[in-house]
Design an enzyme around this catalytic site. Structure first.
Site, short mmCIF file in Angstrom:
data_model
loop_
_atom_site.label_atom_id
_atom_site.label_comp_id
_atom_site.label_asym_id
_atom_site.label_seq_id
_atom_site.Cartn_x
_atom_site.Cartn_y
_atom_site.Cartn_z
N LYS A 188 0.84 -1.19 0.00
CA LYS A 188 0.00 0.00 0.00
C LYS A 188 0.88 1.25 0.00
CE LYS A 188 -3.35 2.36 2.86
NZ LYS A 188 -4.01 2.38 4.18
N GLU A 209 11.12 -4.50 3.80
CA GLU A 209 11.21 -5.91 3.38
C GLU A 209 10.72 -6.07 1.95
OE1 GLU A 209 9.72 -4.69 6.04
OE2 GLU A 209 10.21 -5.84 7.86
N GLY A 269 -4.11 -2.02 5.94
CA GLY A 269 -3.34 -3.16 5.43
C GLY A 269 -3.96 -4.50 5.82
N ARG A 270 -4.32 -4.64 7.10
CA ARG A 270 -4.82 -5.95 7.56
C ARG A 270 -6.25 -6.21 7.15
NH1 ARG A 270 -3.28 -2.37 11.31
NH2 ARG A 270 -4.79 -1.55 12.81
N GLU A 310 -2.70 -6.26 15.82
CA GLU A 310 -2.32 -4.93 15.32
C GLU A 310 -3.49 -3.95 15.54
OE1 GLU A 310 0.96 -4.34 12.02
OE2 GLU A 310 -0.98 -4.21 11.06
N HIS A 330 -1.31 -32.63 20.32
CA HIS A 330 -0.09 -33.36 20.72
C HIS A 330 1.03 -32.38 21.03
CE1 HIS A 330 -2.02 -37.11 19.56
NE2 HIS A 330 -2.58 -36.37 18.61
N LYS A 374 10.77 0.22 13.19
CA LYS A 374 11.27 0.52 11.84
C LYS A 374 12.38 1.56 11.93
CE LYS A 374 6.96 -0.34 9.34
NZ LYS A 374 5.86 0.25 8.61
O1 F6P Z 1 3.59 -3.85 9.87
C1 F6P Z 1 2.99 -2.63 9.68
C2 F6P Z 1 2.30 -2.54 8.39
O2 F6P Z 1 2.07 -1.18 8.22
C3 F6P Z 1 0.98 -3.32 8.32
O3 F6P Z 1 -0.07 -2.68 8.93
C4 F6P Z 1 0.84 -3.50 6.85
O4 F6P Z 1 -0.11 -4.47 6.54
C5 F6P Z 1 2.26 -3.86 6.48
O5 F6P Z 1 3.07 -3.03 7.30
C6 F6P Z 1 2.62 -3.71 5.02
O6 F6P Z 1 2.46 -2.39 4.56
P1 F6P Z 1 2.52 -2.03 3.04
O7 F6P Z 1 1.38 -2.70 2.33
O8 F6P Z 1 2.40 -0.54 2.99
O9 F6P Z 1 3.84 -2.51 2.47
#
Ligand code: F6P
Length: 554
Positions: free
Chosen positions: A212, A218, A273-274, A359, A390, A518
């Site tokens: 987004k 990452e 995002g979630r 979150e 188990h 971050k």
């Molecule tokens: O981990 C924090 C976060 O902002 C989440 O809320 C989100 O889903 C994720 O990082 C990925 O964000 P993006 O889609 O902007 O890469």
């Protein structure tokens, strides 16, 4: 401003105070006695909606408690809050924006006007673009640099840009279209990249950079690595647009990265995002199961949205689940909640709920910034059954902590092998039964006597074999794991989380806590790679930096 910025302290509601009393009254409540006294308990404490059955009868619950929990929901102005959510009011006060994931599920022809613009046609335009892309790929018309059709899709994304799409694509594998395989690359760990890329052919691989913000470390690192890998494997610069698409609200950053503008699918800032799997972030889902199944997923969620808006609180699945969660976390001091799907295809459900719930509800202040005087979100954990039986179920049965659990199981399996599904279903039910029944000291002792043990041995072993029981759980039964039911199931938990945030007065849609890590990550990286002096950090972090550096010296 809506009332969101001035939520009342939940502990000030009269129902909250009455629930404190009720907790005392319920101290000796035994679920088994309640079942014995009321043959209708299952019927009275279970709900059906569109192929989903929620059995909440195995809870520390009587009519008075249920009534008080519903009063608490009323006193928290939940109905107004639900309308505010669906209407697009700025329920995310710290970021001053709405949370409109429900709009993504609305059928064509509906209308939702925000700031003078109808969002529904825009949403369906994007669905149409997705349909075009999916069809071109499925029909072999989207070709790679050597003119071969695409066979593998790699979704590069993390958090909500990974967990929801992965959950749904993998859960709906029985609905997967032939010819296209979806993979997920989330972590910055080079080993994950290596293992995945070594199984792929660059000629037939399409990457979706799913972010987004287009600003997530990452994801950007993995996208760069994917691009270098693609070029090293023989791909050309001229054909990058055949192998890279993006889903982002930051179009300029995606273009700067090298994604062709026509390959960028939008996502709006009002989708968290979630909560984003319903948007173009769900493209890997659509590629995996096809667009008509993706629309069934949306329809299932929309059905749950309507149930959530319309059903009276005492018959409202998300409200019931949410208020039971509050009952245990704030009045019984339960600190965690187990999610236990008994279905291989739902094995990633717990991880998705971890982000969704933790979150959203991992907050320590109300929307107006005032601190909470009660517990908010629980630790969400668990995993697939029977495997968990188990492993960690021992703690559920005999540990000192109370861990409420949600069992989730389909009636029909996609893969009926002999009587495996009957056994799986039986194990799911017997676990919740065992949690409730337990085994008294007297029963344990009698069993040992029946085995012919000496009385001294009976007394020595009985405490170890005693199982407290009376441990609460919900059971959610799906007719089967299919797009419609899964859509409803995920939406059910989204709304559960929202209801809890309304009662606690917190913001379910921001996540400021993630940001500090971050920033410090960037700082530690600078010190690790000697781009910044090493002396201005704490001794622990510095010691760990030095250990790394010594290993990499020379
Ligand atoms: O981990 C924090 C976060 O902002 C989440 O809320 C989100 O889903 C994720 O990082 C990925 O964000 P993006 O889609 O902007 O890469």
């Amino acid at each position: 401003m809506t009332h969101y910025t001035h939520p009342q302290d939940a502990a000030q509601h009269t129902a909250w105070q009455q629930l404190i009393q009720q907790r005392e009254t319920m101290q000796n409540f035994r679920m088994q006695d309640a079942f014995a006294a009321d043959p209708q308990r299952f019927q009275r404490f279970s709900l059906n909606h569109d192929g989903l059955l929620l059995d909440f009868s195995k809870n520390l619950l009587d009519d008075t408690t249920l009534d008080l929990l519903m009063q608490l929901a009323e006193q928290s102005q939940l109905q107004a809050a639900i309308q505010a959510l669906f209407n697009g009011d700025p329920v995310n006060a710290s970021e001053q924006r709405p949370a409109l994931h429900t709009a993504l599920r609305r059928p064509i022809g509906d209308s939702l006007v925000i700031d003078g613009e109808d969002l529904i046609p825009q949403i369906h335009d994007v669905l149409n673009t997705m349909t075009e892309m999916v069809n071109r790929i499925h029909n072999g018309l989207w070709r790679g640099y050597s003119e071969k059709p695409i066979t593998d899709i790699v979704n590069i994304g993390i958090g909500g840009s990974f967990l929801g799409p992965q959950l749904v694509s993998e859960a709906l594998l029985p609905f997967a279209q032939q010819g296209v395989h979806c993979h997920f690359l989330a972590n910055i760990d080079g080993s994950e990249f290596h293992e995945l890329s070594s199984s792929l052919d660059a000629q037939t691989t399409l990457f979706i950079v799913s972010s987004k913000s287009f600003n997530t470390l990452e994801t950007l690192k993995n996208a760069q690595a994917a691009r270098s890998w693609y070029l090293a494997q023989g791909g050309t610069e001229a054909c990058v647009d055949r192998h890279f698409i993006a889903v982002s609200s930051n179009v300029s950053a995606a273009i700067k990265f090298g994604i062709a503008p026509e390959n960028i699918l939008p996502i709006w800032d009002w989708v968290g995002g979630r909560y984003s799997l319903w948007s173009a972030i769900g493209l890997p889902i659509a590629l995996s199961i096809g667009m008509s199944n993706f629309k069934e997923l949306l329809a299932g969620a929309w059905g749950m949205d309507q149930h959530f808006q319309e059903a009276p609180f005492a018959e409202n699945m998300p409200v019931i689940l949410a208020m039971l969660g509050i009952w245990y976390s704030d009045f019984w001091d339960a600190q965690s909640h187990a999610i236990l799907p008994y279905d291989h295809y739902l094995r990633n459900f717990t991880q998705h709920l971890q982000q969704l719930d933790m979150e959203s509800n991992g907050k320590h202040v109300r929307q107006d910034g005032t601190p909470l005087s009660y517990n908010s979100g629980s630790v969400i954990w668990g995993g697939v059954g029977c495997n968990g039986q188990h492993a960690y179920h021992q703690l559920l049965h005999q540990g000192t902590l109370m861990v409420p659990a949600d069992f989730i199981v389909p009636v029909v399996s996609h893969n009926q092998i002999a009587d495996h599904h009957q056994w799986l279903y039986a194990n799911c039910l017997s676990q919740s039964q065992a949690l409730m029944q337990g085994k008294s000291h007297a029963q344990a002792a009698q069993e040992l006597r029946d085995q012919g043990l000496e009385e001294s041995e009976v007394q020595r072993l009985a405490p170890h074999k005693e199982i407290p029981g009376n441990r609460p759980s919900n059971t959610l039964v799906l007719e089967r794991v299919c797009p419609r039911r899964l859509g409803a199931l995920i939406a059910l938990y989204e709304h559960k989380v929202f209801v809890q945030s309304v009662v606690w007065g917190t913001n379910a849609f921001d996540q400021w806590g993630v940001e500090l890590g971050k920033i410090l990550g960037e700082d530690v990286y600078q010190r690790l790679t000697k781009q910044a002096p090493s002396s201005e950090t704490d001794a622990s972090t510095q010691g760990l930096i030095n250990f790394f550096r010594n290993r990499h010296r020379g």
